[in-house]
Design an enzyme around this catalytic site. Sequence first.
Site, PDB file in Angstrom:
ATOM      1  N   THR A   1       0.782  -1.018  -0.046  1.00  0.00           N
ATOM      2  CA  THR A   1       0.117  -0.185  -0.042  1.00  0.00           C
ATOM      3  C   THR A   1       0.881   1.308  -0.013  1.00  0.00           C
ATOM      4  O   THR A   1       2.108   1.093   0.709  1.00  0.00           O
ATOM      5  CB  THR A   1      -0.802  -0.001   1.230  1.00  0.00           C
ATOM      6  OG1 THR A   1       0.048   0.192   2.361  1.00  0.00           O
ATOM      7  CG2 THR A   1      -1.744  -1.035   1.356  1.00  0.00           C
TER       8      THR A   1
ATOM      9  N   GLU B   1      -5.715  -4.024  -0.598  1.00  0.00           N
ATOM     10  CA  GLU B   1      -6.007  -5.168   0.472  1.00  0.00           C
ATOM     11  C   GLU B   1      -7.087  -5.903  -0.292  1.00  0.00           C
ATOM     12  O   GLU B   1      -7.211  -7.186   0.291  1.00  0.00           O
ATOM     13  CB  GLU B   1      -6.367  -4.636   1.911  1.00  0.00           C
ATOM     14  CG  GLU B   1      -5.140  -4.260   2.456  1.00  0.00           C
ATOM     15  CD  GLU B   1      -4.951  -2.706   2.347  1.00  0.00           C
ATOM     16  OE1 GLU B   1      -5.475  -2.158   1.244  1.00  0.00           O
ATOM     17  OE2 GLU B   1      -4.537  -2.090   3.312  1.00  0.00           O
TER      18      GLU B   1
ATOM     19  N   LYS C   1     -15.121  17.010  10.804  1.00  0.00           N
ATOM     20  CA  LYS C   1     -15.989  16.832  11.950  1.00  0.00           C
ATOM     21  C   LYS C   1     -16.410  18.000  12.573  1.00  0.00           C
ATOM     22  O   LYS C   1     -15.568  18.869  13.368  1.00  0.00           O
ATOM     23  CB  LYS C   1     -15.502  15.838  12.937  1.00  0.00           C
ATOM     24  CG  LYS C   1     -15.108  14.472  12.681  1.00  0.00           C
ATOM     25  CD  LYS C   1     -14.410  13.596  13.498  1.00  0.00           C
ATOM     26  CE  LYS C   1     -14.314  12.053  13.013  1.00  0.00           C
ATOM     27  NZ  LYS C   1     -12.978  11.832  12.830  1.00  0.00           N
TER      28      LYS C   1
ATOM     29  N   TRP D   1     -20.414  15.280  11.005  1.00  0.00           N
ATOM     30  CA  TRP D   1     -19.513  14.862   9.857  1.00  0.00           C
ATOM     31  C   TRP D   1     -19.916  15.417   8.586  1.00  0.00           C
ATOM     32  O   TRP D   1     -21.176  15.350   8.252  1.00  0.00           O
ATOM     33  CB  TRP D   1     -19.564  13.103   9.730  1.00  0.00           C
ATOM     34  CG  TRP D   1     -18.860  12.767  10.800  1.00  0.00           C
ATOM     35  CD1 TRP D   1     -18.543  13.178  12.115  1.00  0.00           C
ATOM     36  CD2 TRP D   1     -18.412  11.276  11.045  1.00  0.00           C
ATOM     37  NE1 TRP D   1     -17.991  12.265  12.933  1.00  0.00           N
ATOM     38  CE2 TRP D   1     -17.679  11.093  11.896  1.00  0.00           C
ATOM     39  CE3 TRP D   1     -18.416  10.245   9.935  1.00  0.00           C
ATOM     40  CZ2 TRP D   1     -17.281   9.927  12.454  1.00  0.00           C
ATOM     41  CZ3 TRP D   1     -17.757   9.073  10.067  1.00  0.00           C
ATOM     42  CH2 TRP D   1     -17.230   8.822  11.397  1.00  0.00           C
TER      43      TRP D   1
HETATM   44  P1  ADP Z   1      -3.776   3.606  -0.993  1.00  0.00           P
HETATM   45  O1  ADP Z   1      -4.662   3.139  -0.227  1.00  0.00           O
HETATM   46  O2  ADP Z   1      -2.535   2.901  -0.834  1.00  0.00           O
HETATM   47  O3  ADP Z   1      -3.595   4.999  -1.586  1.00  0.00           O
HETATM   48  P2  ADP Z   1      -5.342   1.916  -2.688  1.00  0.00           P
HETATM   49  O4  ADP Z   1      -5.473   2.157  -4.211  1.00  0.00           O
HETATM   50  O5  ADP Z   1      -5.288   0.694  -2.102  1.00  0.00           O
HETATM   51  O6  ADP Z   1      -4.320   2.700  -2.470  1.00  0.00           O
HETATM   52  O7  ADP Z   1      -6.685   2.736  -2.046  1.00  0.00           O
HETATM   53  C1  ADP Z   1      -7.737   2.363  -1.653  1.00  0.00           C
HETATM   54  C2  ADP Z   1      -8.633   3.241  -1.086  1.00  0.00           C
HETATM   55  O8  ADP Z   1      -9.102   4.382  -2.118  1.00  0.00           O
HETATM   56  C3  ADP Z   1      -9.983   2.954  -0.478  1.00  0.00           C
HETATM   57  O9  ADP Z   1      -9.896   2.499   0.796  1.00  0.00           O
HETATM   58  C4  ADP Z   1     -10.886   4.338  -0.743  1.00  0.00           C
HETATM   59  O10 ADP Z   1     -10.498   5.369   0.123  1.00  0.00           O
HETATM   60  C5  ADP Z   1     -10.319   4.995  -1.926  1.00  0.00           C
HETATM   61  N1  ADP Z   1     -11.239   4.718  -3.085  1.00  0.00           N
HETATM   62  C6  ADP Z   1     -10.953   3.585  -4.031  1.00  0.00           C
HETATM   63  N2  ADP Z   1     -11.848   3.854  -4.901  1.00  0.00           N
HETATM   64  C7  ADP Z   1     -12.482   4.791  -4.597  1.00  0.00           C
HETATM   65  C8  ADP Z   1     -13.895   5.478  -5.366  1.00  0.00           C
HETATM   66  N3  ADP Z   1     -14.494   4.948  -6.169  1.00  0.00           N
HETATM   67  N4  ADP Z   1     -14.482   6.339  -4.522  1.00  0.00           N
HETATM   68  C9  ADP Z   1     -13.912   6.895  -3.342  1.00  0.00           C
HETATM   69  N5  ADP Z   1     -12.896   6.300  -2.630  1.00  0.00           N
HETATM   70  C10 ADP Z   1     -12.369   5.344  -3.557  1.00  0.00           C
END
Ligand code: ADP
Length: 541
Positions: free
Chosen positions: A187, A331, A438, A443
Amino acid sequence: MALMGQMMSAPLLISSIIKHAARYYGGTEIVSRRTEGDLHRYTYRECELRARKLAQALGALGVKQGDRVGTLAWNGYRHLEIYYGVSGMGAVCHTINPRLFPEQIAYIVNHAEDGYVFFDLTFLPLVEGVAPHCPNVKGWVLMSDRAHMPAESKAKLLCYEDLIDAQDGNYEWPQFDENQASSLCYTSGTTGNPKGALYSHRSTVLHSYASALPDALGCSARDVILPVVPMFHVNAWGMPYSVPLVGAKLVFPGARLDGASLYELFEQEKVTFSAGVPTVWLGLLQHVQANNLKFSTFRRTVIGGSAVPPAMTRALEALDVEVIHAWGMTEMSPLGTACKLLAKHEALSDADRHKILEKQGRVIYGVDMKIVDGDGKELPWDGKAFGDLMVRGPWIIDRYFRNDANPLVDGWFPTGDVATIDEDGYMQITDRSKDVIKSGGEWISSIDIENVAAAHPAVHMAACISAYHPKWDERPLLVVVKKPNAEVSKEELLKFFEGKVAKWWIPDDVAFVSEIPLTATGKMQKLRLREQFKDYRLPTA
Ligand code: ADP
């Protein structure tokens, strides 16, 4: 006593995908823009042969099952050969994001204990800098031919084409337990050190099957597919597996991800389907709109990684491109949900259908999800209650690589996202829990605010972050990059919010900036923005 089924037992192995593509779609093309500067084309048949030669070469180098092999590479045919050659022989293909800081890259290479690292020409200077900090790497393989090898280097270099040429391809893909590790992806680690998600052959094959379904990516052999999402970002959302699985033509853009270069490749190779993060489409849209262009074959795209602003969906639809909003994470291999309408939605008005299409969508088979409150109690699916989003399923991690802490809560993986789920099972992310604002205990969704701002004609990019407020604790501050030559005042922009969100959600202030920092995976880096604006005094404070 249980009666067992009487079907053949065949492990779900990654090598079976490329074997299938070579045997049943052998003549289908893979086209790549190379870092050498030219366009390369060959077929699935040739790809599989070279992947076998690579597996032989790795064996000759002493790579064994379970060993990690790193990559620092763009989307291209050699990277695809490495995906299959490495995993196919039973070793672990560890894709590394070259946009990370060199110290992070060294940390990841050392943590994963990569024995060899394959890299594209572009990353030679990066490798020169990182190599001295990675004493356990036995060789750095330049993904090119002899002619492109530097005369000398601080790193112990090997030549990719030499490795391939030394082998005859007389190699059978080994059969082994489908639960063996196949690939590894860290990640981006916006906080703390990056953590590794270690995928298995089984999880990858199941994810490929499910992601190709019509209500997910919906890929078919008739498509021409260009993954813009990098192969170093969660395996390009599984497309290096799902595309050969369906036998579609594959187009790789290499290092040139700007709007003009992408448009040219889309047109030239007759691309029908693509996938990428919103910031990439911003660039492509800007190029297409500024030059009054149209797409002749491009009809569908998956967008995810961050929320898709509804204005972007509209702009692509105006160009006859359907947007499929998807959500997932490293993940989760990464696909969790995709947003497609149900039959009953066909009769809805355009506005009502778009309200649904803005959401992150419904789970694909294999993923189970729920939202919970602070005490872990499940919340109703009414589209209003929001809580922590939890997931489970066969392509979701159980723990992180070489890390003893158990990330699960009662068998569920907490995503760190806050979401609602409606009566029909459509999930909508309201925020990342760390990005939520917040205000006086209530929220505010930063994504909702950003979506409104992105619809203003003068706005190129907008991020909403919390700023300190003495009474409310936090209040929204909108950080905006204007479109070139466009003008808008703070007052005009704030007025634009009236009637579109609750009054108390309207940001307290607007800060115009020339650039919003992006993460290594192309997302707005709100953590950095919050640091940048940490002493910001709101006019309302
Ligand atoms: P990193 O967390 O390492 O930047 P990831 O690609 O694993 O990379 O990121 C996952 C996160 O990206 C998700 O938990 C979410 O917060 C965000 N995310 C992914 N797709 C979307 C989406 N379509 N809309 C909003 N948030 C998204």
